[in-house]
Write a protein that holds these residues in place. Structure first.
Motif, PDB file in Angstrom:
ATOM      1  N   UNK A   1       0.803  -1.217   0.000  1.00  0.00           N
ATOM      2  CA  UNK A   1       0.000   0.000   0.000  1.00  0.00           C
ATOM      3  C   UNK A   1       0.839   1.273   0.000  1.00  0.00           C
ATOM      4  N   UNK A   2       1.748   1.415   0.981  1.00  0.00           N
ATOM      5  CA  UNK A   2       2.464   2.677   1.130  1.00  0.00           C
ATOM      6  C   UNK A   2       3.368   3.010  -0.046  1.00  0.00           C
ATOM      7  N   UNK A   3       4.139   2.057  -0.591  1.00  0.00           N
ATOM      8  CA  UNK A   3       4.934   2.412  -1.783  1.00  0.00           C
ATOM      9  C   UNK A   3       4.045   2.877  -2.950  1.00  0.00           C
ATOM     10  N   UNK A   4       2.925   2.206  -3.143  1.00  0.00           N
ATOM     11  CA  UNK A   4       2.009   2.599  -4.208  1.00  0.00           C
ATOM     12  C   UNK A   4       1.404   3.976  -3.917  1.00  0.00           C
ATOM     13  N   UNK A   5       1.007   4.220  -2.672  1.00  0.00           N
ATOM     14  CA  UNK A   5       0.422   5.509  -2.293  1.00  0.00           C
ATOM     15  C   UNK A   5       1.425   6.645  -2.502  1.00  0.00           C
TER      16      UNK A   5
ATOM     17  N   UNK B   1       4.031   6.628  -4.603  1.00  0.00           N
ATOM     18  CA  UNK B   1       4.237   6.789  -6.049  1.00  0.00           C
ATOM     19  C   UNK B   1       3.075   7.556  -6.678  1.00  0.00           C
ATOM     20  N   UNK B   2       1.855   7.214  -6.286  1.00  0.00           N
ATOM     21  CA  UNK B   2       0.691   7.924  -6.817  1.00  0.00           C
ATOM     22  C   UNK B   2       0.697   9.389  -6.384  1.00  0.00           C
ATOM     23  N   UNK B   3       1.067   9.634  -5.139  1.00  0.00           N
ATOM     24  CA  UNK B   3       1.137  11.009  -4.640  1.00  0.00           C
ATOM     25  C   UNK B   3       2.134  11.842  -5.431  1.00  0.00           C
ATOM     26  N   UNK B   4       3.294  11.266  -5.724  1.00  0.00           N
ATOM     27  CA  UNK B   4       4.298  11.978  -6.516  1.00  0.00           C
ATOM     28  C   UNK B   4       3.790  12.253  -7.932  1.00  0.00           C
ATOM     29  N   UNK B   5       3.118  11.263  -8.517  1.00  0.00           N
ATOM     30  CA  UNK B   5       2.553  11.451  -9.859  1.00  0.00           C
ATOM     31  C   UNK B   5       1.497  12.551  -9.841  1.00  0.00           C
ATOM     32  N   UNK B   6       0.727  12.623  -8.770  1.00  0.00           N
ATOM     33  CA  UNK B   6      -0.295  13.658  -8.655  1.00  0.00           C
ATOM     34  C   UNK B   6       0.330  15.048  -8.541  1.00  0.00           C
ATOM     35  N   UNK B   7       1.463  15.137  -7.859  1.00  0.00           N
ATOM     36  CA  UNK B   7       2.153  16.423  -7.739  1.00  0.00           C
ATOM     37  C   UNK B   7       2.630  16.891  -9.113  1.00  0.00           C
ATOM     38  N   UNK B   8       3.225  15.988  -9.882  1.00  0.00           N
ATOM     39  CA  UNK B   8       3.689  16.334 -11.229  1.00  0.00           C
ATOM     40  C   UNK B   8       2.494  16.728 -12.111  1.00  0.00           C
ATOM     41  N   UNK B   9       1.404  15.971 -12.022  1.00  0.00           N
ATOM     42  CA  UNK B   9       0.210  16.292 -12.797  1.00  0.00           C
ATOM     43  C   UNK B   9      -0.374  17.639 -12.405  1.00  0.00           C
ATOM     44  N   UNK B  10      -0.366  17.942 -11.122  1.00  0.00           N
ATOM     45  CA  UNK B  10      -0.876  19.226 -10.650  1.00  0.00           C
ATOM     46  C   UNK B  10      -0.035  20.375 -11.188  1.00  0.00           C
ATOM     47  N   UNK B  11       1.276  20.214 -11.161  1.00  0.00           N
ATOM     48  CA  UNK B  11       2.171  21.242 -11.685  1.00  0.00           C
ATOM     49  C   UNK B  11       1.898  21.479 -13.172  1.00  0.00           C
TER      50      UNK B  11
END
Length: 168
Positions: free
Chosen positions: A119-123, A125-135
């Motif tokens: 769970x945590x590694x996936x969470x 990774x998804x959080x980092x992808x969301x930051x890039x997408x938000x930028x």
């Protein structure tokens, strides 16, 4: 702040109910509600004035459904869209609400469901992808006229609602 004060407790209540209700059915109901909102908003049949009541009711309903189906982002987006915010304020408001609701659900889910070792590694990774997408999204939003942005949000909400109805 009013949106969050209503969203947090209802998000936690929804998260506690998550395991007992058929999520496909709830997702379809949410999809129908969002699609109905988009149609009513696009045709001018519905117009909310920014108010405490809209924020409290919208926050409560969004929080509850977010806990039940994992995410009610499109419903929160519809509430924020109804406030007539400028594009960056709209995105920032939705982002803060999402962070707070997802944090409260993580606490409840973590206490009631075995999340497993992946769970945590996936969470993260998804959080980092969301930051890039938000930028990247922020760069695009700055270039869009306000009315074009609102139209784009309405189209995306309709597409997401249709997917929720079809896929459950």
């Amino acid at each position: 702040m009013l949106f969050l004060s209503a969203a947090i407790p209802f998000s936690m209540l929804g998260a506690l109910s998550f395991a007992s209700l058929p999520t496909a059915l709830v997702a379809r109901i949410v999809g129908v509600a969002i699609l109905l909102f988009v149609i009513l908003k696009a045709t001018g049949m519905i117009a909310f004035k920014p108010s405490r009541r809209v924020l409290v009711i919208g926050g409560g309903v969004t929080g509850l459904l977010s806990g039940l189906v994992g995410s009610a982002g499109p419903l929160g987006a519809a509430v924020f869209l109804s406030l007539g915010l400028p594009p960056l304020a709209y995105v920032a408001s939705d982002a803060v609400a999402s962070i707070v609701m997802h944090s409260s659900k993580t606490i409840v889910y973590g206490a009631t469901i075995d999340l497993g070792p992946t769970f945590w590694p996936l969470a993260i990774a998804m959080g980092l992808a969301m930051i890039v997408g938000t930028w990247a999204g922020c760069l695009l939003i700055k270039r869009l006229p306000v009315e074009r942005f609102r139209q784009l949000v309405m189209v995306l909400l309709a597409l997401i609602a249709t997917e929720m109805i079809v896929m459950g």
